[in-house]
Structure formats: C-alpha cells, structure tokens
Design a protein around this motif. Structure first.
Motif, mmCIF file in Angstrom:
data_model
loop_
_atom_site.group_PDB
_atom_site.id
_atom_site.type_symbol
_atom_site.label_atom_id
_atom_site.label_comp_id
_atom_site.label_asym_id
_atom_site.label_seq_id
_atom_site.Cartn_x
_atom_site.Cartn_y
_atom_site.Cartn_z
ATOM 1 N N SER A 87 0.825 -1.195 0.000
ATOM 2 C CA SER A 87 0.000 0.000 0.000
ATOM 3 C C SER A 87 0.869 1.259 0.000
ATOM 4 C CB SER A 87 -0.934 0.004 1.213
ATOM 5 O OG SER A 87 -1.657 1.209 1.299
ATOM 6 N N SER A 88 1.944 1.245 0.771
ATOM 7 C CA SER A 88 2.862 2.388 0.801
ATOM 8 C C SER A 88 3.464 2.638 -0.579
ATOM 9 C CB SER A 88 3.992 2.149 1.813
ATOM 10 O OG SER A 88 3.484 2.095 3.114
ATOM 11 N N PHE A 89 3.855 1.555 -1.245
ATOM 12 C CA PHE A 89 4.451 1.689 -2.578
ATOM 13 C C PHE A 89 3.456 2.287 -3.573
ATOM 14 C CE2 PHE A 89 4.995 -0.251 -6.826
ATOM 15 C CZ PHE A 89 6.185 0.375 -7.184
ATOM 16 N N PHE A 90 2.237 1.722 -3.620
ATOM 17 C CA PHE A 90 1.276 2.184 -4.624
ATOM 18 C C PHE A 90 0.767 3.594 -4.324
ATOM 19 C CE2 PHE A 90 1.155 -2.318 -5.744
ATOM 20 C CZ PHE A 90 1.226 -2.207 -7.130
ATOM 21 N N ASP A 91 0.695 3.953 -3.056
ATOM 22 C CA ASP A 91 0.231 5.294 -2.693
ATOM 23 C C ASP A 91 1.357 6.320 -2.805
ATOM 24 O OD1 ASP A 91 -0.813 7.583 -1.537
ATOM 25 O OD2 ASP A 91 -0.876 6.764 0.487
ATOM 26 N N LYS A 92 2.456 6.090 -2.095
ATOM 27 C CA LYS A 92 3.477 7.130 -1.947
ATOM 28 C C LYS A 92 4.504 7.156 -3.082
ATOM 29 C CE LYS A 92 1.573 8.525 1.718
ATOM 30 N NZ LYS A 92 0.732 9.728 1.581
ATOM 31 N N ILE A 117 13.878 2.278 -10.404
ATOM 32 C CA ILE A 117 12.437 2.095 -10.256
ATOM 33 C C ILE A 117 11.701 2.859 -11.356
ATOM 34 C CG2 ILE A 117 10.461 2.733 -8.790
ATOM 35 C CD1 ILE A 117 12.230 2.116 -6.373
ATOM 36 N N ASP A 118 10.697 2.197 -11.959
ATOM 37 C CA ASP A 118 9.831 2.845 -12.941
ATOM 38 C C ASP A 118 8.411 2.759 -12.410
ATOM 39 O OD1 ASP A 118 8.497 3.797 -15.176
ATOM 40 O OD2 ASP A 118 8.475 1.835 -16.152
ATOM 41 N N VAL A 119 7.695 3.885 -12.342
ATOM 42 C CA VAL A 119 6.329 3.864 -11.811
ATOM 43 C C VAL A 119 5.311 4.409 -12.811
ATOM 44 C CG1 VAL A 119 6.950 3.883 -9.379
ATOM 45 C CG2 VAL A 119 6.769 6.056 -10.600
ATOM 46 N N GLY A 120 5.723 4.563 -14.070
ATOM 47 C CA GLY A 120 4.782 5.054 -15.063
ATOM 48 C C GLY A 120 4.317 6.464 -14.744
ATOM 49 N N SER A 121 3.195 6.862 -15.345
ATOM 50 C CA SER A 121 2.654 8.205 -15.136
ATOM 51 C C SER A 121 1.172 8.196 -15.500
ATOM 52 C CB SER A 121 3.390 9.213 -16.026
ATOM 53 O OG SER A 121 3.086 8.964 -17.386
ATOM 54 N N ILE A 131 5.785 -5.580 -10.406
ATOM 55 C CA ILE A 131 6.533 -6.508 -9.552
ATOM 56 C C ILE A 131 8.005 -6.116 -9.488
ATOM 57 C CG2 ILE A 131 7.346 -8.901 -9.379
ATOM 58 C CD1 ILE A 131 4.565 -9.762 -10.385
ATOM 59 N N ALA A 132 8.624 -5.855 -10.636
ATOM 60 C CA ALA A 132 10.045 -5.478 -10.658
ATOM 61 C C ALA A 132 10.275 -4.177 -9.899
ATOM 62 C CB ALA A 132 10.531 -5.347 -12.101
ATOM 63 N N SER A 133 9.410 -3.189 -10.119
ATOM 64 C CA SER A 133 9.591 -1.890 -9.464
ATOM 65 C C SER A 133 9.361 -1.985 -7.960
ATOM 66 C CB SER A 133 8.657 -0.844 -10.070
ATOM 67 O OG SER A 133 9.167 -0.385 -11.303
ATOM 68 N N PRO A 153 14.184 6.584 7.365
ATOM 69 C CA PRO A 153 12.980 5.842 6.968
ATOM 70 C C PRO A 153 11.727 6.709 7.072
ATOM 71 C CG PRO A 153 13.823 5.068 9.096
ATOM 72 C CD PRO A 153 14.849 5.992 8.536
ATOM 73 N N ASP A 154 10.854 6.570 6.111
ATOM 74 C CA ASP A 154 9.610 7.329 6.071
ATOM 75 C C ASP A 154 8.589 6.681 7.006
ATOM 76 O OD1 ASP A 154 8.043 9.373 4.096
ATOM 77 O OD2 ASP A 154 6.741 7.698 4.661
ATOM 78 N N ILE A 155 7.693 7.501 7.590
ATOM 79 C CA ILE A 155 6.712 6.959 8.541
ATOM 80 C C ILE A 155 5.783 5.938 7.893
ATOM 81 C CG2 ILE A 155 6.725 9.009 10.026
ATOM 82 C CD1 ILE A 155 4.060 9.838 8.684
ATOM 83 N N HIS A 156 5.613 6.006 6.564
ATOM 84 C CA HIS A 156 4.660 5.110 5.910
ATOM 85 C C HIS A 156 5.218 3.701 5.712
ATOM 86 C CE1 HIS A 156 3.222 9.168 4.868
ATOM 87 N NE2 HIS A 156 2.043 8.625 5.025
ATOM 88 N N TRP A 157 6.538 3.529 5.775
ATOM 89 C CA TRP A 157 7.063 2.166 5.661
ATOM 90 C C TRP A 157 7.983 1.780 6.817
ATOM 91 C CZ3 TRP A 157 8.099 5.539 1.375
ATOM 92 C CH2 TRP A 157 9.385 6.088 1.353
ATOM 93 N N SER A 158 8.177 2.656 7.799
ATOM 94 C CA SER A 158 8.902 2.205 8.992
ATOM 95 C C SER A 158 7.985 1.271 9.795
ATOM 96 C CB SER A 158 9.369 3.389 9.839
ATOM 97 O OG SER A 158 8.304 4.255 10.134
#
Length: 272
Positions: A87-92, A117-121, A131-133, A153-158
């Motif tokens: 969730s942190s990855f897809f949101d942040k 990392i590639d996250v598109g736009s 999966i790779a990203s 570390p960010d609060i969203h993934w610590s």
C-alpha cells in the motif's frame, strides 16, 4: 519527548496512537464524529481544531494529562506487513498525491536514478512492471530502515512496532490494539469501552481512504510481489511486527492474523 503521533478527542474519551497505512483516516474521522456528530470536511490529517493532535502545541498539555491519568480508551490499529508495504508503494511511490504532485518532491526521480524504479505516469495509464519496481522499492525501504541511507525511513514504511513503542517508552499504556483486517469488530470494542458524547454507528461510517484513486491499481495477488529475496528483506524490516501482531509470514496471501495481540507482551517488548 512526549507523545508524538497521538490524536485525542476533545472530550478525552479516545486516545489514539496513529500508525500510517492502518486505517488512520477512518479512525480519525470516527473520533471527530464521536465528539461533534459530524465528520470533518476534508482530510482529517489537515484538521487544526476539533481534535487534539500532538503536532499542535496547544494539544500537548491535554494529551499529556490524559495519558498520565489513564483517561479515555487508549488504542491503536495494525495491519499485515505485506499488505502495508505494498500500500505504501502504490500510494506514496507510484501514486500522485492530493496536491497533484509526487510524494516528497524529488523522491521518485531519485529512486528512478539510484534504484532503477519505474512507476509510469498518469499520461501512460501508470503502465509499468509493478513486480520489478516494487522489489526495487523494497530494497530502498530496507536501506532506509537498516542503514538510514539514502534517507531516514519514512513513517509510511517504517515498522509499526517502532511507531507503537514511542508511546509506551514515554509512559503510555494501550487498552486495545486491533487489526485493520477486522476493523469494525476492533473499532466497535474501542467505542463500547469509551464514554463518547455522540454514539457512532460503524455500519454507516464511510471508509476514508484519502490515497485512493490517485495512482495505479495493484494488478497481482500479494504473493506475486514477494520472491525469496523480497521475503528475506521483509523479515529484516518487519520481524517484530509479524511476531508481536501475530501475522502470517509464511503465506503472504493470508492477510488475517493468526491470533490476538498479547498486550502484556507488547508492553514488555516495546517498552524497553
């Protein structure tokens, strides 16, 4: 140090230690409603009155007094570490924030450069190899948690245990810790134990997911994102979260906890 990350109703009926990516928007709105009989108009994280928050200087004394006197019901909420980091990855990382920009300004370009990392736009419909990203992001998250490089570390993934421990170490004690995956059941028990000015009907409460709709949807089941190396990294970052909150490390697709949280064990292990 006080009680960073703590929100409290003005009536002092509910004291909540925020854990990011664990239904905090919905919990904050329920707390606001339980005092005022209405939801906050906007993202509850942006509210500056109607609820005490440690981030507001004028809230320090009321929160400190209530926690020391054990007033109100003190609680927090946890979530499966596999689902939380996804969730942190897809949101942040992959998503666009409410302000229309990428999270933390230059973070995503930095990750593209350093970790590939590639996250598109939005322009290409967020078309990228999720999966790779994600696995590359996980390496970055581990580096921040273990080595504090290339950033803190960010609060969203610590780890959740890190957030939850600050409250205990500074003199607080939890009455309840419940699961995002059994939200209504856990939140109802908190409300039943509290003396709230306004009754809350959880069945009528909308889900306040402030991050939804601003980025790509997860295209695969949870386990597809985690190969052997990914799971090794997840254990390195979240071992305490799996053990203390009884989540299933062996099956990433089993989002449900394997048992109830032992509050005495949490206080003993996180209060050191």
């Amino acid at each position: 140090m006080g009680f960073p990350g703590v929100w409290m109703t003005e009536s002092e009926s509910l004291v909540y230690r925020v854990v990011p990516k664990c239904a905090c928007s919905t919990i904050g709105q329920i707390m606001f409603y339980s005092d005022h009989g209405r939801f906050f108009d906007g993202d509850i994280h942006d509210s500056t009155d109607g609820m005490h928050k440690w981030a507001q200087d004028h809230s320090h004394d009321p929160i400190e007094r209530a926690v020391r006197a054990r007033k109100g019901v003190t609680f927090t909420c946890v979530r499966n570490p596999y689902a939380r980091i996804l969730s942190s990855f897809f949101d942040k990382i992959a998503g666009i924030q409410r302000n229309g920009r990428r999270y933390r300004g230059n973070l995503v370009p930095q990750l593209m450069q350093r970790y590939g990392i590639d996250v598109g736009s939005p322009e290409n419909g967020f078309d990228f190899d999720q999966i790779a990203s994600f696995r590359r992001f996980l390496l970055f998250a581990r580096d921040t948690v273990r080595f504090r490089k290339p950033m803190e570390p960010d609060i969203h993934w610590s780890a959740m245990s890190g957030h939850i421990s600050t409250f205990i170490v500074n003199g607080g004690r939890y009455d309840r810790i419940f699961f995002t995956e059994a939200f209504n059941d856990g939140m109802q028990k908190v409300l039943d134990a509290a003396d709230n000015p306004v009754e809350v009907d959880l069945a009528q409460v909308p889900r306040f997911n402030e991050s939804e709709g601003h980025g790509p949807k997860r295209a695969h089941k949870v386990s597809d994102y985690f190969d052997d190396l990914s799971r090794h990294l997840i254990w390195e970052i979240y071992k305490d979260d799996f053990q203390l909150f009884r989540y299933d490390f062996d099956d990433p697709d089993n989002k449900m906890p394997l048992g109830e949280v032992d509050l005495d064990e949490v206080h003993a292990k996180l209060g050191r």
